[in-house]
Write an enzyme that holds these catalytic residues in place. Structure first.
Site, PDB file in Angstrom:
ATOM      1  N   TYR A  62      13.986  -5.316   7.046  1.00  0.00           N
ATOM      2  CA  TYR A  62      12.704  -5.564   7.702  1.00  0.00           C
ATOM      3  C   TYR A  62      12.722  -6.963   8.298  1.00  0.00           C
ATOM      4  CZ  TYR A  62      11.060  -1.566   4.885  1.00  0.00           C
ATOM      5  OH  TYR A  62      10.900  -0.345   4.288  1.00  0.00           O
ATOM      6  N   PRO A 207       2.395   6.813   3.869  1.00  0.00           N
ATOM      7  CA  PRO A 207       1.409   7.588   3.097  1.00  0.00           C
ATOM      8  C   PRO A 207       0.122   7.891   3.839  1.00  0.00           C
ATOM      9  CG  PRO A 207       1.351   5.291   2.426  1.00  0.00           C
ATOM     10  CD  PRO A 207       2.525   5.437   3.374  1.00  0.00           C
ATOM     11  N   LEU A 208      -0.153   7.178   4.927  1.00  0.00           N
ATOM     12  CA  LEU A 208      -1.407   7.395   5.644  1.00  0.00           C
ATOM     13  C   LEU A 208      -1.247   8.307   6.850  1.00  0.00           C
ATOM     14  CD1 LEU A 208      -2.933   3.801   5.465  1.00  0.00           C
ATOM     15  CD2 LEU A 208      -3.545   5.815   4.120  1.00  0.00           C
TER      16      LEU A 208
END
Length: 282
Positions: A62, A207-208
């Site tokens: 990242y 997760p959203l």
């Protein structure tokens, strides 16, 4: 409002809140380079801890390296915060990801993560993605060796099948699996069930993601309206209800959105509402 409302889960001997924080999006566009507002990213990380979040997930890819460096800057004294990172990918530019499961590469990534996070041991070191060009057992052997040397406390997997989880368990103890999973994406349902049966934490990434469920008049909106909550909060509450081994890590670069996500831990969905959401995803 506290992440503690979601309850706790164990990662080996470590106990953390069932609502963590995913630190992928505190980097620049395409998960590449520095964010436009590094101080703002630090503020989000510190606010997460203030809200009771004690599990932060990141990866050396990242940035690369940027997310880990920001975490170290924000949380110079971690206290009881569990930091999880990953190895097994290389980056060539914004949005570009390539698997690299060679043992020597994993070892190099581990040393870099320890340095950037300013740690002597990684609490949870995860294999980011199996490399089709490297035998899975060889890659896992590098993780097991790092654990035996004391540089890694616990080992996790990401983006794996049930068969790969079973193979890994023959090599070392696995305390977590991180696969894509949400109310509208249950491709890893079999992996979730395998983790639940074994007492292994399941960490859903993205997760959203709600797809058509979040559309006007969709199931998420209907349930959210009934609770005076957001669709995102309902999506997280649904995940928490799906398995006692679920550990969502919603990520955001906004303090406001972070606080909204944490608020999902106190949201309790009825059996009828869970049935509605489950049926809507079929």
């Amino acid at each position: 409002m506290s992440a503690a409302a979601a309850g706790t889960i164990r990662l080996g001997e470590l106990e953390v809140s069932r609502l963590g924080y995913g630190a992928m999006r505190i980097t620049g566009p395409g998960i590449w380079g520095e964010p436009a507002d590094p101080d703002g990213a630090v503020a989000v990380l510190r606010r997460a801890v203030e809200l009771g979040v004690d599990f932060i997930d990141t990866a050396n890819s990242y940035g690369p390296g940027v997310s880990e460096e920001l975490i170290a800057r924000a949380l110079a004294f971690y206290g009881d915060v569990v930091i999880a990172t990953k190895a097994g990918l290389t980056r060539s530019g914004p949005g570009a990801w390539s698997p690299n499961g060679r043992p020597e590469h994993i070892r190099s990534e581990l040393e870099g993560s320890l340095r950037r996070l300013r740690l002597e041991r990684i609490d949870l070191f995860q294999f980011h993605r199996p490399d089709p060009d490297v035998p899975f057992a060889e890659s896992m052997g590098a993780f097991a060796a790092a654990q035996q040397e004391g540089k890694v406390r616990h080992i996790g997997l990401s983006n794996v099948s049930v068969a790969q989880l079973q193979e890994a368990l023959l090599i070392c103890e696995i305390v977590s699996v991180q696969n894509r999973y949400s109310v509208s994406d249950r491709e890893s349902q079999d992996v979730l069930e395998a983790c639940t049966a074994r007492g292994i934490a399941f960490i859903p990434w993205s997760p959203l993601a709600a797809g058509s469920h979040a559309s006007a008049g969709g199931a998420l909106e209907r349930v959210a309206r009934a609770h005076g909550a957001s669709s995102g909060q309902v999506a997280l509450a649904w995940l928490l209800a799906a398995s006692p081994m679920m550990l969502p890590i919603p990520g955001t670069s906004s303090v406001e959105h972070l606080e909204e996500n944490v608020g999902a831990g106190a949201l309790s969905l009825s059996g009828a509402q869970l049935d509605e959401l489950n049926s809507a995803a079929l």
